[in-house]
Design a protein around this motif. Sequence first.
Motif, PDB file in Angstrom:
ATOM      1  N   VAL A 295       1.045  -1.385   0.270  1.00 36.54           N
ATOM      2  CA  VAL A 295       0.071   0.363   0.103  1.00 36.54           C
ATOM      3  C   VAL A 295       1.066   1.255   0.034  1.00 36.54           C
ATOM      4  O   VAL A 295       0.043   2.594  -0.563  1.00 36.54           O
ATOM      5  N   SER A 296       2.067   1.406   0.141  1.00 35.74           N
ATOM      6  CA  SER A 296       3.366   2.284   0.187  1.00 35.74           C
ATOM      7  C   SER A 296       4.521   3.018  -1.231  1.00 35.74           C
ATOM      8  O   SER A 296       4.757   3.400  -1.114  1.00 35.74           O
ATOM      9  N   HIS A 297       4.090   1.127  -1.340  1.00 32.06           N
ATOM     10  CA  HIS A 297       5.109   0.613  -2.305  1.00 32.06           C
ATOM     11  C   HIS A 297       4.313   0.172  -3.613  1.00 32.06           C
ATOM     12  O   HIS A 297       4.886  -1.167  -3.532  1.00 32.06           O
ATOM     13  N   PRO A 298       3.551   0.455  -4.721  1.00 33.10           N
ATOM     14  CA  PRO A 298       3.107  -0.397  -4.897  1.00 33.10           C
ATOM     15  C   PRO A 298       4.276  -1.596  -6.377  1.00 33.10           C
ATOM     16  O   PRO A 298       3.595  -2.341  -6.154  1.00 33.10           O
ATOM     17  N   GLN A 299       5.240  -1.187  -6.426  1.00 32.90           N
ATOM     18  CA  GLN A 299       6.448  -1.863  -6.881  1.00 32.90           C
ATOM     19  C   GLN A 299       6.768  -2.500  -6.221  1.00 32.90           C
ATOM     20  O   GLN A 299       7.347  -4.191  -7.332  1.00 32.90           O
ATOM     21  N   ILE A 300       6.457  -2.908  -5.214  1.00 29.64           N
ATOM     22  CA  ILE A 300       6.388  -4.337  -4.606  1.00 29.64           C
ATOM     23  C   ILE A 300       5.303  -5.363  -3.958  1.00 29.64           C
ATOM     24  O   ILE A 300       4.231  -4.683  -3.496  1.00 29.64           O
ATOM     25  N   HIS A 301       5.676  -6.383  -4.668  1.00 26.31           N
ATOM     26  CA  HIS A 301       4.586  -7.549  -4.229  1.00 26.31           C
ATOM     27  C   HIS A 301       5.451  -8.435  -3.136  1.00 26.31           C
ATOM     28  O   HIS A 301       6.074  -8.844  -2.995  1.00 26.31           O
ATOM     29  N   ALA A 302       4.126  -8.692  -2.373  1.00 22.56           N
ATOM     30  CA  ALA A 302       4.265  -9.319  -1.645  1.00 22.56           C
ATOM     31  C   ALA A 302       3.525 -10.968  -1.382  1.00 22.56           C
ATOM     32  O   ALA A 302       1.977 -10.572  -1.489  1.00 22.56           O
ATOM     33  N   VAL A 303       3.918 -11.792  -0.406  1.00 26.39           N
ATOM     34  CA  VAL A 303       3.895 -13.118  -1.284  1.00 26.39           C
ATOM     35  C   VAL A 303       3.804 -14.236   0.001  1.00 26.39           C
ATOM     36  O   VAL A 303       4.635 -13.431   1.088  1.00 26.39           O
ATOM     37  N   GLY A 304       3.105 -15.077  -0.036  1.00 22.34           N
ATOM     38  CA  GLY A 304       3.020 -15.206   1.479  1.00 22.34           C
ATOM     39  C   GLY A 304       2.797 -15.728   2.946  1.00 22.34           C
ATOM     40  O   GLY A 304       2.367 -14.139   3.418  1.00 22.34           O
ATOM     41  N   ASP A 305       4.324 -16.071   3.967  1.00 23.48           N
ATOM     42  CA  ASP A 305       3.832 -15.324   5.035  1.00 23.48           C
ATOM     43  C   ASP A 305       4.618 -14.128   5.144  1.00 23.48           C
ATOM     44  O   ASP A 305       4.387 -13.496   6.409  1.00 23.48           O
ATOM     45  N   ALA A 306       5.035 -13.553   4.375  1.00 21.06           N
ATOM     46  CA  ALA A 306       5.712 -11.935   4.607  1.00 21.06           C
ATOM     47  C   ALA A 306       3.914 -11.261   3.780  1.00 21.06           C
ATOM     48  O   ALA A 306       4.876  -9.468   4.338  1.00 21.06           O
ATOM     49  N   ALA A 307       2.596 -11.440   4.238  1.00 23.06           N
ATOM     50  CA  ALA A 307       2.033 -10.067   3.380  1.00 23.06           C
ATOM     51  C   ALA A 307       1.110 -10.722   3.981  1.00 23.06           C
ATOM     52  O   ALA A 307       0.495 -11.662   5.055  1.00 23.06           O
ATOM     53  N   ALA A 308       0.057  -9.598   4.684  1.00 23.85           N
ATOM     54  CA  ALA A 308      -0.657  -9.185   5.752  1.00 23.85           C
ATOM     55  C   ALA A 308      -2.246  -9.238   4.586  1.00 23.85           C
ATOM     56  O   ALA A 308      -2.376  -8.781   4.014  1.00 23.85           O
ATOM     57  N   VAL A 309      -2.843 -10.321   4.220  1.00 24.19           N
ATOM     58  CA  VAL A 309      -3.141 -11.008   3.555  1.00 24.19           C
ATOM     59  C   VAL A 309      -4.767 -11.242   4.282  1.00 24.19           C
ATOM     60  O   VAL A 309      -4.352 -11.566   4.345  1.00 24.19           O
TER      61      VAL A 309
END
Length: 421
Positions: A295-309
């Motif tokens: 949400v702060s840096h759209p060029q970064i995609h987070a997946v798995g355990d690293a993301a608050a989905v």
Amino acid sequence: MAVTGTEADARPLTCSPARTREIEMTDSRHIVVLGAGYTGMFSAVRLAHRTRRTGVRITLVNPSSRFVERLRMHQIAAGQKLAEHRIPELLAGTGVTFVQGTVTAIDPEARRITVDGAGSLDGAGTLAYDTLVYALGSSTDTGTVPGADTHAYTLNSPETAGRFAARLTEVAAAGGTVTVCGGGLTGIEAATEIAEAHPGLDVTLVSTEEPGSMMGEKARAYLHRALDRLGITVETGARVAKVLPGAVELADGRTIRSDACLWTAGVRVSPLAADAGIATDDRGLILVDDTLRSVSHPQIHAVGDAAAVRMDFGQLHGSCQSGLPTAQYTADTIARLVRGKSVKPFRFGYFHQPLSLGRRDAVIQFTKADFTPRGLRLTGRTAVLYKELVSGSPLMTYRYSKRMNLTTIVSRGGRATRATR
């Protein structure tokens, strides 16, 4: 650095940060994937297939060249020898560049990461990116209970699991005691694996909640019969206050003798994202929108355990079951963005709770999308075969994904499976 034609198809590039201070890419778009666990590996392999012939370059960064099957760490802990899989071999034929090194910093404004080469005095280098896939995952948190970090073992890596296995052999020879702290799926699998492999050991499973509490009544009853059959003592409703050199002290004042303690309670994530100023939650997970972009840096995609989905039914918990779909979705999303296409929000629903009970028994609880149990379950030999298929599916997925868009997402639609901001 560029490789074209049959050479690129034949093998991945492997770059040593010890030899290269900075990796410069001539292509207009460079995608860097941080972490080569289940989700990072799948992201890289699927991205390579989905972006072929687009001029995109992909680099995968990981501290070790060994691919770790986290779903099998409890087997190593019990003394089993497993096949080793090397990341360059898994990437063969994809054209993905592999950099072996540890990421020590991220500069999201400059779009650059700092990588330290393991064992190298001059191995620090920087790597520029256009798009970053953050897949650093999580590890067992031993920092919340005094003594856990110094007197307990973890399943964080094959090395730590192997050290526990060596200690287990010594304890078993002396007819000693073992405690497994944490009654989640990992703790249950570890306790049953240990008890089956070393029937002379006194194994105690310490859990704040009833083991299998998320399962249906019949599946949970089957689980407890297996624990009884294997002679495992279960301390339910017990909270560990301190881990001592030869014992585990509970919050109620009782002390359980422990010649070897395996810690599986709680997880933590890398502080890299938070330290870089990327928006995270209070646990350090990257806050993402409904397309799994920061949400702060759209060029970064987070997946798995690293993301608050977050879905309508709540936040996804760290597991391979939900992690691989986030990796698949992210690879497809980036591929569409590269081609200037629109993307749809991420959707996911849980399907099952697979649980091994040693090598010869298992229980599978099938679930609704929100992870609550359904009436369907598998037990015994059928469940063992099912669980083995689940544990081996990531490697199979990587191999097939080099040639086709293999779908892993289990989503039966409905409002509950919609991602929320």
